[in-house]
Design a protein around this motif. Structure first.
Motif, PDB file in Angstrom:
ATOM      1  N   GLN A 150       0.806  -1.217   0.000  1.00  0.00           N
ATOM      2  CA  GLN A 150       0.000   0.000   0.000  1.00  0.00           C
ATOM      3  C   GLN A 150       0.841   1.270   0.000  1.00  0.00           C
ATOM      4  O   GLN A 150       0.704   2.115  -0.888  1.00  0.00           O
ATOM      5  N   VAL A 151       1.722   1.417   0.992  1.00  0.00           N
ATOM      6  CA  VAL A 151       2.461   2.675   1.126  1.00  0.00           C
ATOM      7  C   VAL A 151       3.465   2.837   0.000  1.00  0.00           C
ATOM      8  O   VAL A 151       3.507   3.876  -0.674  1.00  0.00           O
ATOM      9  N   LYS A 152       4.282   1.817  -0.221  1.00  0.00           N
ATOM     10  CA  LYS A 152       5.290   1.913  -1.283  1.00  0.00           C
ATOM     11  C   LYS A 152       4.634   2.060  -2.651  1.00  0.00           C
ATOM     12  O   LYS A 152       5.102   2.835  -3.504  1.00  0.00           O
ATOM     13  N   GLU A 153       3.572   1.334  -2.883  1.00  0.00           N
ATOM     14  CA  GLU A 153       2.878   1.443  -4.166  1.00  0.00           C
ATOM     15  C   GLU A 153       2.256   2.823  -4.339  1.00  0.00           C
ATOM     16  O   GLU A 153       2.242   3.377  -5.436  1.00  0.00           O
ATOM     17  N   ALA A 154       1.747   3.388  -3.251  1.00  0.00           N
ATOM     18  CA  ALA A 154       1.185   4.738  -3.326  1.00  0.00           C
ATOM     19  C   ALA A 154       2.264   5.756  -3.676  1.00  0.00           C
ATOM     20  O   ALA A 154       2.029   6.705  -4.442  1.00  0.00           O
ATOM     21  N   LYS A 155       3.459   5.566  -3.134  1.00  0.00           N
ATOM     22  CA  LYS A 155       4.558   6.478  -3.459  1.00  0.00           C
ATOM     23  C   LYS A 155       5.015   6.321  -4.909  1.00  0.00           C
ATOM     24  O   LYS A 155       5.362   7.301  -5.572  1.00  0.00           O
ATOM     25  N   ARG A 156       4.995   5.085  -5.403  1.00  0.00           N
ATOM     26  CA  ARG A 156       5.531   4.835  -6.744  1.00  0.00           C
ATOM     27  C   ARG A 156       4.492   5.025  -7.847  1.00  0.00           C
ATOM     28  O   ARG A 156       4.797   5.568  -8.904  1.00  0.00           O
ATOM     29  N   ASN A 157       3.275   4.563  -7.594  1.00  0.00           N
ATOM     30  CA  ASN A 157       2.323   4.402  -8.703  1.00  0.00           C
ATOM     31  C   ASN A 157       0.949   5.003  -8.445  1.00  0.00           C
ATOM     32  O   ASN A 157      -0.033   4.562  -9.043  1.00  0.00           O
ATOM     33  N   LEU A 158       0.864   5.995  -7.567  1.00  0.00           N
ATOM     34  CA  LEU A 158      -0.459   6.516  -7.210  1.00  0.00           C
ATOM     35  C   LEU A 158      -1.229   7.028  -8.410  1.00  0.00           C
ATOM     36  O   LEU A 158      -2.436   6.796  -8.543  1.00  0.00           O
ATOM     37  N   LEU A 159      -0.581   7.763  -9.305  1.00  0.00           N
ATOM     38  CA  LEU A 159      -1.277   8.360 -10.454  1.00  0.00           C
ATOM     39  C   LEU A 159      -0.861   7.747 -11.779  1.00  0.00           C
ATOM     40  O   LEU A 159      -1.121   8.332 -12.835  1.00  0.00           O
ATOM     41  N   ASN A 160      -0.234   6.580 -11.755  1.00  0.00           N
ATOM     42  CA  ASN A 160       0.250   6.001 -13.011  1.00  0.00           C
ATOM     43  C   ASN A 160      -0.861   5.784 -14.031  1.00  0.00           C
ATOM     44  O   ASN A 160      -0.710   6.084 -15.214  1.00  0.00           O
ATOM     45  N   ARG A 161      -1.983   5.265 -13.566  1.00  0.00           N
ATOM     46  CA  ARG A 161      -3.088   5.027 -14.501  1.00  0.00           C
ATOM     47  C   ARG A 161      -3.674   6.345 -15.004  1.00  0.00           C
ATOM     48  O   ARG A 161      -4.108   6.437 -16.152  1.00  0.00           O
ATOM     49  N   PHE A 162      -3.673   7.351 -14.121  1.00  0.00           N
ATOM     50  CA  PHE A 162      -4.167   8.668 -14.558  1.00  0.00           C
ATOM     51  C   PHE A 162      -3.231   9.254 -15.608  1.00  0.00           C
ATOM     52  O   PHE A 162      -3.677   9.813 -16.607  1.00  0.00           O
ATOM     53  N   TYR A 163      -1.927   9.106 -15.386  1.00  0.00           N
ATOM     54  CA  TYR A 163      -0.965   9.577 -16.388  1.00  0.00           C
ATOM     55  C   TYR A 163      -1.200   8.860 -17.712  1.00  0.00           C
ATOM     56  O   TYR A 163      -1.175   9.474 -18.787  1.00  0.00           O
ATOM     57  N   ALA A 164      -1.425   7.567 -17.634  1.00  0.00           N
ATOM     58  CA  ALA A 164      -1.641   6.801 -18.859  1.00  0.00           C
ATOM     59  C   ALA A 164      -2.908   7.262 -19.571  1.00  0.00           C
ATOM     60  O   ALA A 164      -2.938   7.396 -20.800  1.00  0.00           O
ATOM     61  N   HIS A 165      -3.935   7.532 -18.783  1.00  0.00           N
ATOM     62  CA  HIS A 165      -5.198   7.991 -19.377  1.00  0.00           C
ATOM     63  C   HIS A 165      -5.018   9.360 -20.030  1.00  0.00           C
ATOM     64  O   HIS A 165      -5.437   9.584 -21.165  1.00  0.00           O
ATOM     65  N   VAL A 166      -4.383  10.280 -19.308  1.00  0.00           N
ATOM     66  CA  VAL A 166      -4.197  11.627 -19.827  1.00  0.00           C
ATOM     67  C   VAL A 166      -3.225  11.635 -21.001  1.00  0.00           C
ATOM     68  O   VAL A 166      -3.426  12.321 -21.995  1.00  0.00           O
ATOM     69  N   GLY A 167      -2.167  10.841 -20.874  1.00  0.00           N
ATOM     70  CA  GLY A 167      -1.104  10.922 -21.865  1.00  0.00           C
ATOM     71  C   GLY A 167      -1.282  10.102 -23.105  1.00  0.00           C
ATOM     72  O   GLY A 167      -0.714  10.426 -24.145  1.00  0.00           O
ATOM     73  N   SER A 168      -2.066   9.006 -23.034  1.00  0.00           N
ATOM     74  CA  SER A 168      -2.108   8.157 -24.221  1.00  0.00           C
ATOM     75  C   SER A 168      -3.470   7.592 -24.572  1.00  0.00           C
ATOM     76  O   SER A 168      -3.756   7.372 -25.745  1.00  0.00           O
ATOM     77  N   LYS A 169      -4.328   7.392 -23.593  1.00  0.00           N
ATOM     78  CA  LYS A 169      -5.585   6.715 -23.897  1.00  0.00           C
ATOM     79  C   LYS A 169      -6.412   7.465 -24.919  1.00  0.00           C
ATOM     80  O   LYS A 169      -7.014   6.886 -25.813  1.00  0.00           O
ATOM     81  N   GLU A 170      -6.434   8.798 -24.813  1.00  0.00           N
ATOM     82  CA  GLU A 170      -7.238   9.612 -25.714  1.00  0.00           C
ATOM     83  C   GLU A 170      -6.655   9.652 -27.119  1.00  0.00           C
ATOM     84  O   GLU A 170      -7.321  10.040 -28.063  1.00  0.00           O
TER      85      GLU A 170
END
Length: 591
Positions: free
Chosen positions: A549-569
């Protein structure tokens, strides 16, 4: 060095700029508007206040009627011109010139109604009117609602106090020049304007007294004692005014002609002839203009200081808001990602100790988890009665020979299941801490403050990630508990004493194997093993929670959001069209 006339014009422009920016005076003070010298016109209803202003301007332009006609402050800025046509401009209609002053009167009434409605209520938001004429002096006057003692039909009962409070906010200011207007047919001691001026300016250094309607006094009386300062002394001279009669108003007598008629009255008056050169609206305007110029000149250092302070505050606010947003989608995409990274930095600071909040996670491991483990009902579960029940059920029809292995395993398995609760509770407690840190981080990220939609999107994306991390954490800690049940530590049991109870016969019958001492030893052995497992889980559960939980939150909290903003569209679109596609969807929704 700028001329005095240009100084008044400069102050006028600063006032206009302040109003456009929402700073229109009449407030709690401390604003740039409040620091600017101005002339506040104060008088009771029917004191002749409107007639004085029209005489100074030389035009009939103010709304008239019964009751409270002036319901918003009117900032009247007079600009002397060298010939040419007279005209007026309103700040709220900057590209429109009014050469018909009847239209000016209507625009004042309409603009008042636009803010206050038809309810006869008042508003402290001023109307700015500039008049350009060769017949005026450079001067700024603020016409305030007339003081009244009773509310008329359609007005709230609080209108009397509301008007006085509004007027006070203008005349209280140390840079305010008070033009107190009182009718000559009223005792000066009961004048609303003088009474208020005396309260806010007891020394009289900021007050100019004006006596109107001198021609309407009872025959055989005059206002000499007032005009010569014996009735009420001010540090500036009193000025007498002769208002236009109602007949002149009805006949639309020219204001310039009315000025001449006023001067003729004073010059021919046996009472006021010796004061004629210091009487009349024209003299009053020049007197106020000269004094306003002198006050502005004296206040220039403090005005400059206030402007610099205001500029510094605005620049600080701009710094807080961040750089301007680019117009193209690529620049906006970069800005979104940059603000996300700013949020991510703040979030990590909370976790790493740079900001408060992350210490609550340690509190879960150091206090909540040990307390929950301590409360597990092992005393009841490993009581003599329950051990006997479990052992006998595990033995079935054939009692155990040496050690009840199946009974041991059942007791251990059922005991280990109790650890699931504290393990899952630790996962949930850390999840709640992380959610709160997301909320705090969004609120503390200055770059996000003007983008509430982006704040919501980041919060939703972060919380969605935290839900995934919680599920991973839950599975992991449950797996840790299940692992303890899957393979017992055999070495622990090999070290247990195997000799029978002292005084017991080695050939004890099978039914004696359920004696209390024997069962107590079994319960004690299981309890010792459970305590060993508890110590292990007390260390491994926090490690699993931090890892999942904690380490993943530090590393990957917004990774999916970045992917959505940066490439999904942008999928299946040329590079040049991808940004445009995003611009038309996500970015427009955010900005």
């Amino acid at each position: 060095m700028a001329t005095m006339g240009s100084l008044i014009g400069l102050v006028n422009r600063i006032q206009q700029a302040c109003t456009v920016l929402g700073d229109h005076g009449g407030g709690a003070g401390g604003s740039l508007w409040e620091a600017l010298p101005s002339v506040a016109v104060v008088g009771g209803q029917s004191s002749g206040k409107s007639s004085v202003l029209e005489s100074i301007v030389g035009r009939d332009f103010l709304p008239r009627g019964s009751g409270i006609v002036t319901r918003r402050p009117l900032v009247l800025q007079l600009h002397k011109t060298e010939g040419g046509q007279e005209y007026a401009e309103f700040l709220h209609a900057p590209r429109k010139r009014f050469s018909d002053f009847a239209a000016v009167r209507k625009e004042i009434a309409d603009e008042t109604d636009r803010m206050t409605g038809k309810s006869k209520a008042i508003s402290n938001v001023p109307i700015h009117l500039s008049i350009y004429s060769p017949h005026v002096v450079n001067l700024t006057l603020i016409d305030l609602p007339g003081l009244t003692k009773v509310a008329v039909e359609g007005q709230p009962e609080s209108i009397v106090q509301d008007i006085e409070n509004m007027v006070r906010t203008y005349v209280d200011k140390p840079n305010s020049i008070i033009l107190a207007i009182s009718p000559a047919n009223q005792d000066i001691a009961t004048s609303d304007a003088i009474k208020l001026a005396k309260e806010v300016d007891p020394t009289g250094e900021r007050t100019f007294g004006v006596v109107t309607k001198l021609d309407l006094m009872d025959k055989g009386t005059n206002a000499i004692d007032v005009l010569e300062g014996r009735s009420y002394r001010l540090q500036h001279p009193w000025v007498g005014i002769v208002n236009r009669s109602q007949a002149d108003i009805n006949k639309n007598v020219d204001m310039l002609a009315a000025r001449r008629k006023e001067q003729e009255y004073f010059q021919s008056s046996p009472d006021y002839g010796h004061l004629a050169h210091k009487m009349g609206a024209e003299y009053l305007a020049k007197l106020l203009s000269q004094h306003l110029e002198a006050v502005i000149k004296a206040k220039i250092p403090s005005i400059i200081s206030m402007i610099n302070k205001t500029v510094d505050e605005i620049e600080a606010e701009l710094d807080r808001l961040g750089r301007p947003i680019g117009g193209d989608a690529g620049a906006q995409l970069y800005t979104i990602l940059d603000m996300c990274r700013a949020f991510d930095r703040v979030f990590k600071e909370h976790l790493d100790g740079g900001r408060p909040g992350g210490d609550r996670i340690y509190g879960v491991f150091d206090h909540q988890l040990p307390a929950a483990l301590k409360k597990l009902p092992f005393d009841k579960h490993l009581s003599l009665q329950n051990v006997r029940k479990v052992i006998s059920e595990a033995d079935g029809y054939q009692p155990h020979l040496i050690a009840p292995e199946q009974g041991y395993r059942r007791l251990i398995d059922s005991s280990l299941s109790y650890f699931r609760g504290p393990a899952e509770a630790s996962v949930d407690a850390v999840h709640l801490v992380l959610k709160e840190l997301v909320r705090r981080s969004i609120a503390a990220t200055e770059e996000l403050k003007r983008f509430p939609t982006l704040q919501s999107d980041i919060a939703a994306a972060a919380n969605e990630s935290l839900e995934r991390f919680r599920e991973d954490g839950r599975k992991t800690v449950i797996r840790l508990v299940d692992m303890e049940a899957s393979y017992l530590t055999v070495e622990f049991f090999r070290k247990l004493p195997t000799e029978p109870d002292k005084g017991a016969n080695n050939n004890t019958p099978a039914n004696d194997r359920y004696q209390d001492n024997h069962l107590r030893r079994i319960g004690s052995n299981v309890s010792s093993y459970i305590n060993m497992v508890c110590d292990t889980l007390r260390n491994t559960i926090p490690k699993a929670v931090v890892h999942c939980q904690v380490k993943e939150a530090k590393r990957n909290l917004l990774n999916r959001f970045y992917a959505h903003v940066g490439s999904k569209e942008f999928t299946h679109a040329p590079v040049s069209g991808q940004i445009e596609n995003f611009h038309q969807t996500s970015i427009l929704r955010i900005f």
